[in-house]
Write a protein that holds these residues in place. Sequence first.
Motif, PDB file in Angstrom:
ATOM      1  N   PRO A  84     -18.797   7.484 -60.546  1.00 27.53           N
ATOM      2  CA  PRO A  84     -18.240   8.299 -61.623  1.00 27.53           C
ATOM      3  C   PRO A  84     -19.349   8.857 -62.509  1.00 27.53           C
ATOM      4  O   PRO A  84     -20.366   8.203 -62.738  1.00 27.53           O
ATOM      5  CB  PRO A  84     -17.369   7.328 -62.416  1.00 27.53           C
ATOM      6  N   ALA A  85     -19.153  10.048 -63.009  1.00 33.55           N
ATOM      7  CA  ALA A  85     -20.154  10.707 -63.840  1.00 33.55           C
ATOM      8  C   ALA A  85     -20.474   9.897 -65.090  1.00 33.55           C
ATOM      9  O   ALA A  85     -21.609   9.918 -65.571  1.00 33.55           O
ATOM     10  CB  ALA A  85     -19.670  12.102 -64.227  1.00 33.55           C
ATOM     11  N   SER A  86     -19.517   9.136 -65.612  1.00 36.16           N
ATOM     12  CA  SER A  86     -19.761   8.355 -66.828  1.00 36.16           C
ATOM     13  C   SER A  86     -20.722   7.194 -66.587  1.00 36.16           C
ATOM     14  O   SER A  86     -21.296   6.663 -67.527  1.00 36.16           O
ATOM     15  CB  SER A  86     -18.440   7.826 -67.382  1.00 36.16           C
ATOM     16  N   GLU A  87     -20.900   6.770 -65.342  1.00 38.35           N
ATOM     17  CA  GLU A  87     -21.780   5.644 -65.037  1.00 38.35           C
ATOM     18  C   GLU A  87     -23.147   6.091 -64.535  1.00 38.35           C
ATOM     19  O   GLU A  87     -24.007   5.265 -64.260  1.00 38.35           O
ATOM     20  CB  GLU A  87     -21.124   4.743 -63.998  1.00 38.35           C
ATOM     21  N   ALA A  88     -23.359   7.376 -64.388  1.00 41.93           N
ATOM     22  CA  ALA A  88     -24.596   7.895 -63.811  1.00 41.93           C
ATOM     23  C   ALA A  88     -25.712   7.968 -64.843  1.00 41.93           C
ATOM     24  O   ALA A  88     -25.475   8.070 -66.036  1.00 41.93           O
ATOM     25  CB  ALA A  88     -24.338   9.276 -63.228  1.00 41.93           C
ATOM     26  N   LEU A  89     -26.945   7.920 -64.331  1.00 47.97           N
ATOM     27  CA  LEU A  89     -28.128   8.068 -65.170  1.00 47.97           C
ATOM     28  C   LEU A  89     -28.804   9.389 -64.825  1.00 47.97           C
ATOM     29  O   LEU A  89     -28.988   9.705 -63.652  1.00 47.97           O
ATOM     30  CB  LEU A  89     -29.112   6.920 -64.920  1.00 47.97           C
ATOM     31  N   ALA A  90     -29.166  10.138 -65.851  1.00 50.71           N
ATOM     32  CA  ALA A  90     -29.825  11.423 -65.624  1.00 50.71           C
ATOM     33  C   ALA A  90     -31.315  11.194 -65.414  1.00 50.71           C
ATOM     34  O   ALA A  90     -31.926  10.337 -66.048  1.00 50.71           O
ATOM     35  CB  ALA A  90     -29.598  12.345 -66.805  1.00 50.71           C
ATOM     36  N   GLY A  91     -31.875  11.970 -64.508  1.00 52.43           N
ATOM     37  CA  GLY A  91     -33.299  11.890 -64.226  1.00 52.43           C
ATOM     38  C   GLY A  91     -33.956  13.239 -64.436  1.00 52.43           C
ATOM     39  O   GLY A  91     -33.332  14.181 -64.941  1.00 52.43           O
ATOM     40  N   PRO A  92     -35.210  13.363 -64.032  1.00 51.16           N
ATOM     41  CA  PRO A  92     -35.915  14.635 -64.198  1.00 51.16           C
ATOM     42  C   PRO A  92     -35.329  15.716 -63.299  1.00 51.16           C
ATOM     43  O   PRO A  92     -34.764  15.426 -62.243  1.00 51.16           O
ATOM     44  CB  PRO A  92     -37.354  14.287 -63.786  1.00 51.16           C
ATOM     45  N   HIS A  93     -35.446  16.935 -63.724  1.00 50.83           N
ATOM     46  CA  HIS A  93     -35.002  18.122 -62.972  1.00 50.83           C
ATOM     47  C   HIS A  93     -33.499  18.108 -62.701  1.00 50.83           C
ATOM     48  O   HIS A  93     -33.042  18.607 -61.683  1.00 50.83           O
ATOM     49  CB  HIS A  93     -35.773  18.245 -61.652  1.00 50.83           C
ATOM     50  N   GLY A  94     -32.720  17.492 -63.579  1.00 53.80           N
ATOM     51  CA  GLY A  94     -31.270  17.491 -63.440  1.00 53.80           C
ATOM     52  C   GLY A  94     -30.752  16.581 -62.339  1.00 53.80           C
ATOM     53  O   GLY A  94     -29.595  16.671 -61.957  1.00 53.80           O
ATOM     54  N   MET A  95     -31.583  15.709 -61.809  1.00 58.84           N
ATOM     55  CA  MET A  95     -31.149  14.787 -60.755  1.00 58.84           C
ATOM     56  C   MET A  95     -30.345  13.649 -61.369  1.00 58.84           C
ATOM     57  O   MET A  95     -30.549  13.271 -62.530  1.00 58.84           O
ATOM     58  CB  MET A  95     -32.346  14.259 -59.984  1.00 58.84           C
ATOM     59  N   ILE A  96     -29.443  13.088 -60.583  1.00 55.51           N
ATOM     60  CA  ILE A  96     -28.554  12.023 -61.034  1.00 55.51           C
ATOM     61  C   ILE A  96     -28.832  10.775 -60.196  1.00 55.51           C
ATOM     62  O   ILE A  96     -29.005  10.856 -58.986  1.00 55.51           O
ATOM     63  CB  ILE A  96     -27.078  12.445 -60.867  1.00 55.51           C
ATOM     64  N   PHE A  97     -28.821   9.598 -60.861  1.00 54.58           N
ATOM     65  CA  PHE A  97     -29.105   8.343 -60.176  1.00 54.58           C
ATOM     66  C   PHE A  97     -28.055   7.292 -60.525  1.00 54.58           C
ATOM     67  O   PHE A  97     -27.461   7.332 -61.597  1.00 54.58           O
ATOM     68  CB  PHE A  97     -30.499   7.833 -60.553  1.00 54.58           C
ATOM     69  N   CYS A  98     -27.888   6.329 -59.618  1.00 53.04           N
ATOM     70  CA  CYS A  98     -26.883   5.285 -59.831  1.00 53.04           C
ATOM     71  C   CYS A  98     -27.434   4.109 -60.623  1.00 53.04           C
ATOM     72  O   CYS A  98     -26.664   3.325 -61.178  1.00 53.04           O
ATOM     73  CB  CYS A  98     -26.324   4.800 -58.496  1.00 53.04           C
ATOM     74  N   SER A  99     -28.748   3.943 -60.662  1.00 52.64           N
ATOM     75  CA  SER A  99     -29.335   2.824 -61.407  1.00 52.64           C
ATOM     76  C   SER A  99     -30.722   3.210 -61.909  1.00 52.64           C
ATOM     77  O   SER A  99     -31.336   4.166 -61.430  1.00 52.64           O
ATOM     78  CB  SER A  99     -29.432   1.586 -60.518  1.00 52.64           C
ATOM     79  N   GLU A 100     -31.189   2.401 -62.851  1.00 50.78           N
ATOM     80  CA  GLU A 100     -32.525   2.617 -63.392  1.00 50.78           C
ATOM     81  C   GLU A 100     -33.583   2.409 -62.313  1.00 50.78           C
ATOM     82  O   GLU A 100     -34.582   3.123 -62.250  1.00 50.78           O
ATOM     83  CB  GLU A 100     -32.764   1.659 -64.568  1.00 50.78           C
ATOM     84  N   GLU A 101     -33.364   1.455 -61.442  1.00 57.95           N
ATOM     85  CA  GLU A 101     -34.297   1.190 -60.347  1.00 57.95           C
ATOM     86  C   GLU A 101     -34.456   2.414 -59.447  1.00 57.95           C
ATOM     87  O   GLU A 101     -35.574   2.785 -59.081  1.00 57.95           O
ATOM     88  CB  GLU A 101     -33.810  -0.004 -59.530  1.00 57.95           C
ATOM     89  N   HIS A 102     -33.360   3.053 -59.097  1.00 57.58           N
ATOM     90  CA  HIS A 102     -33.438   4.238 -58.243  1.00 57.58           C
ATOM     91  C   HIS A 102     -34.091   5.407 -58.974  1.00 57.58           C
ATOM     92  O   HIS A 102     -34.827   6.191 -58.366  1.00 57.58           O
ATOM     93  CB  HIS A 102     -32.051   4.620 -57.739  1.00 57.58           C
ATOM     94  N   ARG A 103     -33.839   5.516 -60.265  1.00 52.97           N
ATOM     95  CA  ARG A 103     -34.469   6.591 -61.039  1.00 52.97           C
ATOM     96  C   ARG A 103     -35.983   6.418 -61.070  1.00 52.97           C
ATOM     97  O   ARG A 103     -36.738   7.365 -60.830  1.00 52.97           O
ATOM     98  CB  ARG A 103     -33.908   6.616 -62.459  1.00 52.97           C
TER      99      ARG A 103
END
Length: 81
Positions: free
Chosen positions: A56-75
Amino acid sequence: MKFLLWAVIIVLVVMWIMREKKVSGAVRDAQKGTGREALPEPQPMIQCAECGLHLPASEALAGPHGMIFCSEEHRLRHAGR
């Protein structure tokens, strides 16, 4: 006369059982909810740029260049490349 007495007893027992069922059903409904509560609005699902997981979009983390990640580790892993 004996038949009438038994009939009255049976009717009273049946009424008592029905009342108990109604009361216990109301308590059970109050505890778990009646199922008539408003459902939350659906959220858009987005995909993690690192692993491809949909979340869900409410649980996502935003990254650089508008990329979306599921966790801080993946970001962080994606930023380290």
